[in-house]
Design a protein around this motif. Structure first.
Motif, mmCIF file in Angstrom:
data_model
loop_
_atom_site.group_PDB
_atom_site.id
_atom_site.type_symbol
_atom_site.label_atom_id
_atom_site.label_comp_id
_atom_site.label_asym_id
_atom_site.label_seq_id
_atom_site.Cartn_x
_atom_site.Cartn_y
_atom_site.Cartn_z
ATOM 1 N N PHE A 41 -41.624 32.958 91.401
ATOM 2 C CA PHE A 41 -42.431 33.198 90.203
ATOM 3 C C PHE A 41 -41.928 34.430 89.461
ATOM 4 C CE2 PHE A 41 -45.933 35.099 87.878
ATOM 5 C CZ PHE A 41 -46.510 34.003 87.237
ATOM 6 N N CYS A 42 -41.579 35.471 90.222
ATOM 7 C CA CYS A 42 -41.137 36.725 89.604
ATOM 8 C C CYS A 42 -39.741 36.619 89.008
ATOM 9 C CB CYS A 42 -41.171 37.854 90.636
ATOM 10 S SG CYS A 42 -42.828 38.256 91.234
ATOM 11 N N LYS A 43 -38.873 35.787 89.612
ATOM 12 C CA LYS A 43 -37.470 35.750 89.192
ATOM 13 C C LYS A 43 -37.164 34.640 88.195
ATOM 14 C CE LYS A 43 -34.689 38.150 92.430
ATOM 15 N NZ LYS A 43 -33.356 38.127 93.041
ATOM 16 N N ASN A 44 -37.981 33.594 88.175
ATOM 17 C CA ASN A 44 -37.676 32.446 87.331
ATOM 18 C C ASN A 44 -38.628 32.396 86.141
ATOM 19 O OD1 ASN A 44 -37.199 29.931 86.178
ATOM 20 N ND2 ASN A 44 -36.721 28.993 88.142
ATOM 21 N N PRO A 45 -38.141 32.630 84.922
ATOM 22 C CA PRO A 45 -39.008 32.610 83.732
ATOM 23 C C PRO A 45 -39.712 31.277 83.519
ATOM 24 C CG PRO A 45 -36.880 33.600 83.222
ATOM 25 C CD PRO A 45 -36.755 33.000 84.580
ATOM 26 N N GLU A 46 -39.094 30.170 83.955
ATOM 27 C CA GLU A 46 -39.710 28.846 83.763
ATOM 28 C C GLU A 46 -41.033 28.721 84.510
ATOM 29 O OE1 GLU A 46 -37.119 25.710 84.846
ATOM 30 O OE2 GLU A 46 -35.606 26.177 83.332
ATOM 31 N N LEU A 47 -41.169 29.494 85.583
ATOM 32 C CA LEU A 47 -42.379 29.390 86.401
ATOM 33 C C LEU A 47 -43.493 30.313 85.927
ATOM 34 C CD1 LEU A 47 -40.852 29.200 89.993
ATOM 35 C CD2 LEU A 47 -41.560 27.334 88.506
ATOM 36 N N ARG A 48 -43.185 31.176 84.976
ATOM 37 C CA ARG A 48 -44.200 32.127 84.509
ATOM 38 C C ARG A 48 -45.064 31.477 83.438
ATOM 39 N NH1 ARG A 48 -39.851 36.440 83.548
ATOM 40 N NH2 ARG A 48 -38.993 36.673 85.644
ATOM 41 N N THR A 49 -45.926 30.573 83.881
ATOM 42 C CA THR A 49 -46.850 29.867 83.000
ATOM 43 C C THR A 49 -48.272 30.123 83.476
ATOM 44 O OG1 THR A 49 -46.875 27.851 84.352
ATOM 45 C CG2 THR A 49 -45.123 28.048 82.668
ATOM 46 N N PRO A 50 -49.270 29.920 82.631
ATOM 47 C CA PRO A 50 -50.661 30.126 83.065
ATOM 48 C C PRO A 50 -51.042 29.292 84.283
ATOM 49 C CG PRO A 50 -50.551 29.972 80.681
ATOM 50 C CD PRO A 50 -49.181 29.634 81.180
ATOM 51 N N SER A 51 -50.583 28.041 84.332
ATOM 52 C CA SER A 51 -50.905 27.186 85.476
ATOM 53 C C SER A 51 -50.308 27.727 86.768
ATOM 54 C CB SER A 51 -50.400 25.761 85.230
ATOM 55 O OG SER A 51 -51.077 25.176 84.139
ATOM 56 N N HIS A 52 -49.073 28.200 86.681
ATOM 57 C CA HIS A 52 -48.425 28.741 87.876
ATOM 58 C C HIS A 52 -48.986 30.102 88.263
ATOM 59 C CE1 HIS A 52 -45.201 25.662 87.162
ATOM 60 N NE2 HIS A 52 -45.378 25.568 88.456
ATOM 61 N N LEU A 54 -52.101 30.632 88.605
ATOM 62 C CA LEU A 54 -53.122 30.257 89.582
ATOM 63 C C LEU A 54 -52.484 29.991 90.939
ATOM 64 C CD1 LEU A 54 -55.298 27.838 87.396
ATOM 65 C CD2 LEU A 54 -55.567 30.299 87.738
ATOM 66 N N VAL A 55 -51.303 29.357 90.937
ATOM 67 C CA VAL A 55 -50.583 29.117 92.192
ATOM 68 C C VAL A 55 -50.124 30.444 92.791
ATOM 69 C CG1 VAL A 55 -48.590 27.973 93.249
ATOM 70 C CG2 VAL A 55 -49.844 26.831 91.407
ATOM 71 N N LEU A 56 -49.700 31.374 91.938
ATOM 72 C CA LEU A 56 -49.308 32.702 92.419
ATOM 73 C C LEU A 56 -50.490 33.400 93.091
ATOM 74 C CD1 LEU A 56 -47.214 35.029 92.531
ATOM 75 C CD2 LEU A 56 -48.141 35.796 90.328
ATOM 76 N N SER A 57 -51.674 33.288 92.492
ATOM 77 C CA SER A 57 -52.870 33.874 93.093
ATOM 78 C C SER A 57 -53.128 33.294 94.480
ATOM 79 C CB SER A 57 -54.083 33.630 92.187
ATOM 80 O OG SER A 57 -55.273 34.083 92.803
ATOM 81 N N LEU A 58 -52.944 31.987 94.609
ATOM 82 C CA LEU A 58 -53.110 31.330 95.911
ATOM 83 C C LEU A 58 -52.071 31.829 96.905
ATOM 84 C CD1 LEU A 58 -54.588 29.154 97.589
ATOM 85 C CD2 LEU A 58 -52.874 27.516 96.764
ATOM 86 N N ALA A 108 -59.681 26.885 91.557
ATOM 87 C CA ALA A 108 -59.187 27.189 90.214
ATOM 88 C C ALA A 108 -57.985 26.313 89.866
ATOM 89 C CB ALA A 108 -58.810 28.669 90.110
ATOM 90 N N ILE A 109 -57.111 26.078 90.836
ATOM 91 C CA ILE A 109 -55.954 25.203 90.608
ATOM 92 C C ILE A 109 -56.420 23.783 90.309
ATOM 93 C CG2 ILE A 109 -53.982 24.113 91.742
ATOM 94 C CD1 ILE A 109 -53.540 26.765 93.221
ATOM 95 N N THR A 127 -57.378 32.451 79.693
ATOM 96 C CA THR A 127 -58.215 31.735 80.657
ATOM 97 C C THR A 127 -57.689 31.902 82.070
ATOM 98 O OG1 THR A 127 -58.780 30.081 78.968
ATOM 99 C CG2 THR A 127 -59.178 29.490 81.265
ATOM 100 N N ALA A 128 -56.365 31.774 82.244
ATOM 101 C CA ALA A 128 -55.759 31.888 83.573
ATOM 102 C C ALA A 128 -55.964 33.288 84.154
ATOM 103 C CB ALA A 128 -54.270 31.551 83.499
ATOM 104 N N VAL A 129 -55.707 34.310 83.342
ATOM 105 C CA VAL A 129 -55.881 35.690 83.810
ATOM 106 C C VAL A 129 -57.348 35.961 84.148
ATOM 107 C CG1 VAL A 129 -55.762 38.121 83.121
ATOM 108 C CG2 VAL A 129 -53.851 36.583 82.604
ATOM 109 N N SER A 130 -58.264 35.461 83.329
ATOM 110 C CA SER A 130 -59.693 35.645 83.592
ATOM 111 C C SER A 130 -60.107 34.974 84.896
ATOM 112 C CB SER A 130 -60.521 35.081 82.435
ATOM 113 O OG SER A 130 -60.246 35.768 81.230
ATOM 114 N N LEU A 131 -59.580 33.777 85.150
ATOM 115 C CA LEU A 131 -59.881 33.072 86.391
ATOM 116 C C LEU A 131 -59.398 33.854 87.603
ATOM 117 C CD1 LEU A 131 -59.108 29.322 85.560
ATOM 118 C CD2 LEU A 131 -61.292 30.265 86.314
ATOM 119 N N VAL A 132 -58.153 34.330 87.535
ATOM 120 C CA VAL A 132 -57.585 35.077 88.656
ATOM 121 C C VAL A 132 -58.365 36.370 88.892
ATOM 122 C CG1 VAL A 132 -55.550 36.360 89.441
ATOM 123 C CG2 VAL A 132 -55.280 34.092 88.412
#
Length: 253
Positions: A41-52, A54-58, A108-109, A127-132
């Motif tokens: 998540f930290c290294k790949n810009p493609e994964l830095r999305t609101p949906s992901h 939530l996966v990062l939080s998990l 949340a996911i 919304t994603a940041v608020s959920l996390v």
């Protein structure tokens, strides 16, 4: 609380050693898989999305569970709890907070997937940041209550790790347990089941919501495989993280 240097009656050293070994395997596998998810998540810009996010939080919460299991494994292999009463309280708080964050992150996911597939609108960053933020604030709040007198942390039966003292049957603990279970187990379960049911009806596919201490400590590994490593985009991210030459070619293109 039991004495930190003694094992409970009825448990032999071999049993404690076996539990410690299982906990160690679960802890290392959970830490490894979830750390890989966080790194991608930290290294790949493609994964830095609101949906992901939530996966990062998990992944972060499951890494916390695995770290908690690693401490329990160390204590079991030492055949004693070496961190004293205050260490037991800290261990109980950390384990409970990350466990609650894992459950709520899974819910949340599920809601995020329902929002994406059933409303056809992308989850936005606010919304994603608020959920996390809500997930972690709520988890810390509920985990802190036993430290303040509502509920209680104590040694588990083996005496080598700490969690909620489920053996208490007084009104204080019973009221805490039922209230906590409603908001942190039943409500997230309801959100998860309803979200996947609605997706099943909308997409015509079968929704599969997520599924004693040893089983609980294995959850981080299961979540990492189910939510993170089960994603095609994360697969590509992991491949790019582990293949520096491929990253260089992608940048050139």
């Amino acid at each position: 609380m039991a004495e930190s240097g003694t094992l409970p009656t009825g448990f032999g050293e071999l049993e404690v050693l076996a539990v410690g070994t299982v906990l160690l395997v679960e802890a290392l596998s959970g830490l490894g898989l979830n750390s890989l998810t966080i790194l991608c998540f930290c290294k790949n810009p493609e994964l830095r999305t609101p949906s992901h996010l939530l996966v990062l939080s998990l992944a972060l919460s499951d890494s916390g569970i695995s770290l908690n299991a690693l401490i329990a494994a160390t204590s079991s292999l030492l055949r004693r709890w070496p961190y004293g009463s205050e260490g037991c309280q800290a261990h109980g708080f950390q384990g409970f907070a990350t466990a609650l964050a894992s459950i709520c992150s899974s819910a949340a996911i599920a809601w995020g997937r329902y929002h994406h597939y059933c409303t056809r609108s992308r989850l936005d960053w606010n919304t994603a940041v608020s959920l996390v933020f809500f997930v972690w604030l709520s988890s810390a709040f509920w985990a802190a209550l036993p430290l303040l007198g509502w509920g209680h942390y104590d040694y588990e039966p083996l005496g080598t790790c700490c969690t909620l003292d489920y053996s208490r049957g007084d009104r204080n603990f019973t009221s805490f347990l039922f209230t906590m279970a409603f908001f942190n187990f039943l409500l997230p379960l309801f959100i998860t089941v309803i979200s996947y049911r609605l997706m099943e009806q909308k997409l015509g596919k079968t929704g599969r919501p997520p599924v004693p201490a040893l089983i609980a400590k294995a959850v981080p590994t299961v979540n990492a495989i189910n939510y993170a490593l089960g994603s095609e985009m994360v697969h590509r991210g992991i491949w790019q993280c582990l293949s520096p030459q491929k990253r260089e070619r992608d940048r050139e293109q």
